[in-house]
Design an enzyme around this catalytic site. Sequence first.
Site, short mmCIF file in Angstrom:
data_model
loop_
_atom_site.label_atom_id
_atom_site.label_comp_id
_atom_site.label_asym_id
_atom_site.label_seq_id
_atom_site.Cartn_x
_atom_site.Cartn_y
_atom_site.Cartn_z
N TYR A 227 -1.93 -1.99 10.30
CA TYR A 227 -1.93 -2.05 8.84
C TYR A 227 -0.59 -1.55 8.29
O TYR A 227 0.02 -2.19 7.42
CB TYR A 227 -3.09 -1.20 8.32
CG TYR A 227 -3.36 -1.26 6.84
CD1 TYR A 227 -4.13 -2.29 6.30
CD2 TYR A 227 -2.89 -0.28 5.97
CE1 TYR A 227 -4.42 -2.34 4.94
CE2 TYR A 227 -3.17 -0.32 4.61
CZ TYR A 227 -3.94 -1.35 4.10
OH TYR A 227 -4.22 -1.40 2.75
N SER B 236 0.88 -1.18 0.00
CA SER B 236 0.00 0.00 0.00
C SER B 236 0.91 1.22 0.00
O SER B 236 2.12 1.10 0.26
CB SER B 236 -0.84 -0.01 1.28
OG SER B 236 -1.40 1.25 1.54
N1 LIG Z 1 -8.71 -0.02 -1.56
C1 LIG Z 1 -7.65 0.70 -1.31
O1 LIG Z 1 -7.70 1.94 -1.32
C2 LIG Z 1 -6.32 0.02 -1.03
C3 LIG Z 1 -5.19 0.84 -0.98
C4 LIG Z 1 -3.95 0.26 -0.72
C5 LIG Z 1 -3.84 -1.11 -0.56
N2 LIG Z 1 -4.97 -1.88 -0.61
C6 LIG Z 1 -4.79 -3.33 -0.44
O2 LIG Z 1 -5.29 -3.99 -1.57
C7 LIG Z 1 -5.69 -5.31 -1.22
C8 LIG Z 1 -7.09 -5.58 -1.75
O3 LIG Z 1 -7.98 -4.72 -1.09
P1 LIG Z 1 -9.36 -4.17 -1.71
O4 LIG Z 1 -9.33 -2.71 -1.57
O5 LIG Z 1 -9.62 -4.80 -3.01
O6 LIG Z 1 -10.37 -4.69 -0.57
P2 LIG Z 1 -11.61 -5.68 -0.60
O7 LIG Z 1 -12.15 -5.69 0.79
O8 LIG Z 1 -12.56 -5.34 -1.70
O9 LIG Z 1 -10.95 -7.08 -0.97
C9 LIG Z 1 -10.22 -7.84 -0.04
C10 LIG Z 1 -10.74 -9.26 -0.05
O10 LIG Z 1 -9.95 -10.03 0.87
C11 LIG Z 1 -10.82 -10.85 1.61
N3 LIG Z 1 -10.21 -11.20 2.89
C12 LIG Z 1 -10.14 -10.46 4.00
N4 LIG Z 1 -9.54 -11.13 4.99
C13 LIG Z 1 -9.22 -12.34 4.48
C14 LIG Z 1 -8.58 -13.50 5.02
N5 LIG Z 1 -8.19 -13.53 6.29
N6 LIG Z 1 -8.40 -14.56 4.20
C15 LIG Z 1 -8.83 -14.54 2.92
N7 LIG Z 1 -9.44 -13.49 2.36
C16 LIG Z 1 -9.64 -12.41 3.13
C17 LIG Z 1 -12.09 -10.04 1.79
O11 LIG Z 1 -13.21 -10.87 2.10
C18 LIG Z 1 -12.21 -9.37 0.43
O12 LIG Z 1 -12.95 -10.15 -0.48
C19 LIG Z 1 -5.58 -5.39 0.31
O13 LIG Z 1 -4.37 -6.03 0.65
C20 LIG Z 1 -5.54 -3.93 0.72
O14 LIG Z 1 -4.88 -3.75 1.95
C21 LIG Z 1 -6.20 -1.35 -0.83
#
Ligand SMILES: NC(=O)c1ccc[n+]([C@@H]2O[C@H](COP(=O)([O-])OP(=O)(O)OC[C@H]3O[C@@H](n4cnc5c(N)ncnc54)[C@H](O)[C@@H]3O)[C@@H](O)[C@H]2O)c1
Length: 322
Positions: free
Chosen positions: A165, A148
């Site tokens: 985080y 991130s």
């Molecule tokens: N959305 C943002 O702005 C953003 C920014 C930086 C980094 N990220 C990172 O990107 C990645 C994807 O996030 P996203 O924004 O698509 O979120 P999201 O919540 O849409 O997708 C994450 C998925 O992971 C699943 N999940 C959660 N805990 C889990 C576990 N213990 N085992 C298996 N699956 C699990 C959730 O059910 C969900 O379907 C994450 O690592 C997040 O930290 C997101």
Amino acid sequence: MKDFAGKIAVITGGGTGMGRALARQLVAEGCNVAMCDVSAEAMAETKRLCEASPLPQGLRITTHVADVSDETAVLGFRDAVAQQQNTDRINLLFNNAGIGGGGSFIADTREQWERTFNICWGGVYFCTRAFLPLLQKAAEGHIVNTSSVNGFWASLGPGIPHTAYSAAKFAVKGFTEALVNDLRLNAPHIKCSVVMPGHIGTAIAANSRKVLTGSTSNTLSRAEIERARKRFAAGGADLAKLSDQEIQKLWDERIRRFEHEAPTTAAEAAKIILDGVKAERWRILVGKDAEQIDQMVRAAPEEAYERDFFERMAKAAGWRVG
Ligand SMILES: NC(=O)c1ccc[n+]([C@@H]2O[C@H](COP(=O)([O-])OP(=O)(O)OC[C@H]3O[C@@H](n4cnc5c(N)ncnc54)[C@H](O)[C@@H]3O)[C@@H](O)[C@H]2O)c1
């Protein structure tokens, strides 16, 4: 890896957001996909969307319920992938699953802190260990670890603690950067990339709450309402007179805005990630905001946690704060 057709990709957190978008784009390019998530329902929807267009004959999309923070579950996931994809090798591993939470090391519970850390870092660690032998057997492989902007800037702004985080995302970045050399020396047919998204339009806030509380409802409990009230107040808003219902509405509106008013969509993010993998870039910033924050933190690291820096950064990144 110049193209994905006929390859096998493993995606963690494939149920929603960027994981779902990665699955859809990989399938569209003729790649077999095996995904895990804690939500079987969300994965069923991802699979349905992947299958909406005709697929190449024999292409496999498999879904597996597994919690990436649980090593036994991860090993079971790996074995199920081998069996259901009928393979002893995979080409791509997207360590994408993640949640927010456990912001304060002082005020939040140890349980919540470790849940976030163990998913965001432990998940990357366990899955890389579990799937490495399958990547080693493939002719070419690529490990894609999602960190991130919080992997190089440990903050969401001055009013919000963000320790679990950030610690996990720094670990993901450090691990992946160190792997660059390790893979060159010990498994040169495998590449790796660290992905550092800015604000991407997904339901991560709502999903994180569900994972942390075990609730499937979108209605906040009393304790959550009080925490949300405190958190909004820390951002400078005067909320003393608002009812619990009004706090719930504010929360719902934040979740909606985070997903639908983001500078980058999940589909755009997945395209940037897959283009980065094809170009064999080990460092993939996702979104103009991520590029901007990267430059600003590099230019003035000592100022990175000052209010004035955050205000300049939020403006430059185009973030709507509050
Ligand atoms: N959305 C943002 O702005 C953003 C920014 C930086 C980094 N990220 C990172 O990107 C990645 C994807 O996030 P996203 O924004 O698509 O979120 P999201 O919540 O849409 O997708 C994450 C998925 O992971 C699943 N999940 C959660 N805990 C889990 C576990 N213990 N085992 C298996 N699956 C699990 C959730 O059910 C969900 O379907 C994450 O690592 C997040 O930290 C997101």
